[in-house]
Motif scaffolding. Structure first.
Motif, mmCIF file in Angstrom:
data_model
loop_
_atom_site.group_PDB
_atom_site.id
_atom_site.type_symbol
_atom_site.label_atom_id
_atom_site.label_comp_id
_atom_site.label_asym_id
_atom_site.label_seq_id
_atom_site.Cartn_x
_atom_site.Cartn_y
_atom_site.Cartn_z
ATOM 1 N N GLY A 57 69.432 -37.744 17.704
ATOM 2 C CA GLY A 57 69.582 -36.418 18.267
ATOM 3 C C GLY A 57 68.568 -35.746 18.504
ATOM 4 N N GLY A 58 68.649 -34.636 19.375
ATOM 5 C CA GLY A 58 67.666 -33.833 19.818
ATOM 6 C C GLY A 58 66.897 -33.131 18.793
ATOM 7 N N VAL A 59 65.939 -32.251 19.243
ATOM 8 C CA VAL A 59 65.025 -31.742 18.427
ATOM 9 C C VAL A 59 64.646 -30.280 18.594
ATOM 10 N N SER A 60 65.286 -29.695 19.407
ATOM 11 C CA SER A 60 65.296 -28.202 19.524
ATOM 12 C C SER A 60 65.867 -27.407 18.766
ATOM 13 N N ALA A 84 60.177 -29.703 16.743
ATOM 14 C CA ALA A 84 59.484 -29.082 17.600
ATOM 15 C C ALA A 84 59.152 -27.863 17.173
ATOM 16 N N ARG A 134 69.024 -19.811 21.315
ATOM 17 C CA ARG A 134 69.134 -20.782 22.737
ATOM 18 C C ARG A 134 70.104 -21.667 22.257
ATOM 19 N N MET A 135 71.028 -21.493 21.257
ATOM 20 C CA MET A 135 72.361 -22.563 21.337
ATOM 21 C C MET A 135 73.455 -21.801 22.233
ATOM 22 N N ASN A 195 63.883 -32.381 23.960
ATOM 23 C CA ASN A 195 64.871 -33.252 23.532
ATOM 24 C C ASN A 195 65.076 -34.343 24.531
ATOM 25 N N TYR A 232 81.277 -31.025 22.329
ATOM 26 C CA TYR A 232 80.299 -30.000 22.083
ATOM 27 C C TYR A 232 79.038 -30.081 22.281
ATOM 28 N N SER A 233 78.719 -31.411 22.583
ATOM 29 C CA SER A 233 77.261 -31.850 23.005
ATOM 30 C C SER A 233 76.034 -31.570 21.705
ATOM 31 N N HIS A 288 64.846 -38.079 22.998
ATOM 32 C CA HIS A 288 66.075 -38.338 21.770
ATOM 33 C C HIS A 288 67.330 -38.594 22.499
ATOM 34 N N LEU A 289 67.632 -38.391 23.654
ATOM 35 C CA LEU A 289 68.817 -38.499 23.978
ATOM 36 C C LEU A 289 69.011 -39.973 24.724
ATOM 37 N N PHE A 345 56.923 -23.933 21.613
ATOM 38 C CA PHE A 345 57.912 -24.719 21.185
ATOM 39 C C PHE A 345 58.535 -25.723 22.380
ATOM 40 N N LEU A 346 58.729 -24.932 23.756
ATOM 41 C CA LEU A 346 58.930 -25.758 25.071
ATOM 42 C C LEU A 346 58.040 -26.937 25.459
ATOM 43 N N PRO A 360 77.963 -36.457 28.462
ATOM 44 C CA PRO A 360 78.343 -35.252 27.168
ATOM 45 C C PRO A 360 77.264 -34.609 26.729
ATOM 46 N N ILE A 418 74.799 -32.936 19.454
ATOM 47 C CA ILE A 418 73.832 -33.994 19.302
ATOM 48 C C ILE A 418 72.572 -33.771 20.191
ATOM 49 N N ALA A 419 72.671 -33.186 21.326
ATOM 50 C CA ALA A 419 71.419 -32.910 22.418
ATOM 51 C C ALA A 419 70.332 -32.176 21.685
ATOM 52 N N CYS A 420 70.969 -31.276 20.624
ATOM 53 C CA CYS A 420 69.922 -30.406 20.073
ATOM 54 C C CYS A 420 69.631 -30.653 18.396
ATOM 55 N N PHE A 469 64.594 -20.312 29.157
ATOM 56 C CA PHE A 469 65.271 -20.119 27.785
ATOM 57 C C PHE A 469 66.207 -21.296 27.215
ATOM 58 N N TYR A 470 67.042 -21.709 28.229
ATOM 59 C CA TYR A 470 68.433 -22.490 27.723
ATOM 60 C C TYR A 470 67.926 -23.960 28.358
#
Lengths: 225, 146
Positions: A163-166, A79, A197-198, B76, A146-147, B79-80, A87-88, B116, A149-151, B60-61
């Motif tokens: 998993g996510g791509v951010s 992304a 952003r993490m 995302n 810790y999630s 992909h979730l 990005f967003l 989660p 995989i979301a990003c 931002f988040y």
């Protein structure tokens, strides 16, 4: 004089005569020529730029991977970088492919980038390998507790990317990143950037090491899963 | 003569008045029965209002997964395994209390029995910011907890 030393000196002489690789001193010129500074920051004081910071490239990247990447770029952030204006929207304005360098340039650039560090050199992080059972437990930490995989892309049980791509993909992270850097990033990412952003986590030492091991276990062409 | 004039005039007046027929005296109308009308619900002003900083924080988040307008369609999302919550839909969000939303943001989705994929932001965002994000979600869904 041993034969190897003679060959080494002869090699340096030949390179100098041919105007080839001349060492890291000339690299900033190469950085200018390639306009790397258009997208990457080389000092933390610069304004935000839409590609990964390189002022700690030597802490972060493995030399062999970096040299290969510069010649054969691959997509690590599908992304785009988190600072990319698109990005967003999932439409990065500074989109791949990264420019490819020739072999000599890649070697020269790698030597320069690997010299850029902000961490103090310490002893290497001795992590060892994860057992199969331990790997499953850390996978649960990574995906469920810790999630991550979301990003971040990881491997699923069928060893397919999932998993996510951010965030940057972890596919092949074990060959791309240095474990000491992964450990330090997880411990305190603000050492490297104060605008990530993490989410921050207060990991205990054992979790830090286990997550670092897990991330480093992501290697292409590796049957371990 | 004068006496006859006033006599006739008086008789005529009496006739006219009686002819108009004076209305019988009515009782005053009864007041309408009292119906209890529920008072208009005006949400109390929130202690942690939405500010520009709240919106920036969301972008931002949160927008990485929930989308820039909160529709649950961030980058995302495809992909979730579990789709991110659509913050513009009241159907679900009005079944959650503000405290539940706060906890979900602060401690992650698992802490409230949800997916989660939603990380905990308690070490990243302070409590006031999380409270204001709850207010912003209420603004997006245009709903309050039932």
């Amino acid at each position: 004089m041993p034969i190897l030393n003679k060959l080494f000196i002869a090699g340096i002489f030949l390179l100098a005569v041919e105007g080839g690789y001349t060492g890291a001193d000339a690299s900033p010129e190469l950085v200018k020529n390639k306009q790397c500074g258009m997208c990457h920051r080389f000092t933390p004081d610069e304004a935000d730029k839409p590609a990964p910071d390189l002022f700690y490239a030597g802490d972060k990247f493995q030399k062999d991977w970096l040299e290969n990447f510069l010649q054969h770029p691959e997509v690590i952030r599908p992304a785009g970088h988190t600072r990319d204006p698109g990005f967003l929207r999932g439409q990065p304005e500074f989109s791949p492919p990264h420019p490819a360098l020739k072999t000599k340039e890649a070697k020269e650039m790698t030597d320069y980038l690997i010299s850029l560090k902000i961490l103090n050199d310490g002893p290497p992080l001795e992590l060892g390998d994860l057992s199969k059972g331990a790997r499953v437990r850390v996978k649960i930490l990574f995906e469920r507790d810790y999630s991550c995989i979301a990003c971040h892309q990881s491997y699923n049980l069928a060893r397919q990317p999932r998993g996510g791509v951010s965030g940057p993909s972890f596919i092949n992270a074990g060959r791309r990143l240095r474990p000491e850097w992964v450990y330090q990033w997880l411990k305190n990412p603000k050492q490297f950037t104060d605008r990530g952003r993490m989410p921050l986590y207060a990991f205990d030492e054992e979790t830090l090491r286990k997550l670092t091991q897990y991330i480093m276990s992501h290697q292409k062409d590796d049957s371990a899963q | 003569m004068n006496r006859a004039y006033w006599l006739i005039t008086g008789i005529l007046l009496m006739t006219i008045l009686n002819g108009c027929g004076q209305e019988p005296e009515k009782e005053p109308p009864a007041p309408p029965p009292e119906v209890s009308v529920p008072p208009v619900q005006t949400p109390a002003p929130r202690a942690h209002p939405v500010t520009q900083e709240t919106r920036d924080t969301y972008q931002f988040y949160c927008a990485q997964c929930h989308g820039t307008e909160g529709h649950g369609n961030g980058i995302n999302a495809p992909h979730l395994t579990v789709p991110p919550r659509d913050h513009t839909k009241a159907d679900y969000l009005e079944t959650r209390t503000d405290e539940q939303l706060f906890t979900a943001i602060q401690q992650g989705g698992l802490s409230v029995g949800r997916a989660p994929c939603m990380p905990s932001w308690g070490a990243t965002l302070n409590e006031n910011t999380i409270h204001s994000l709850v207010s912003y979600i209420r603004e997006l869904c245009q709903c309050e907890a039932l």
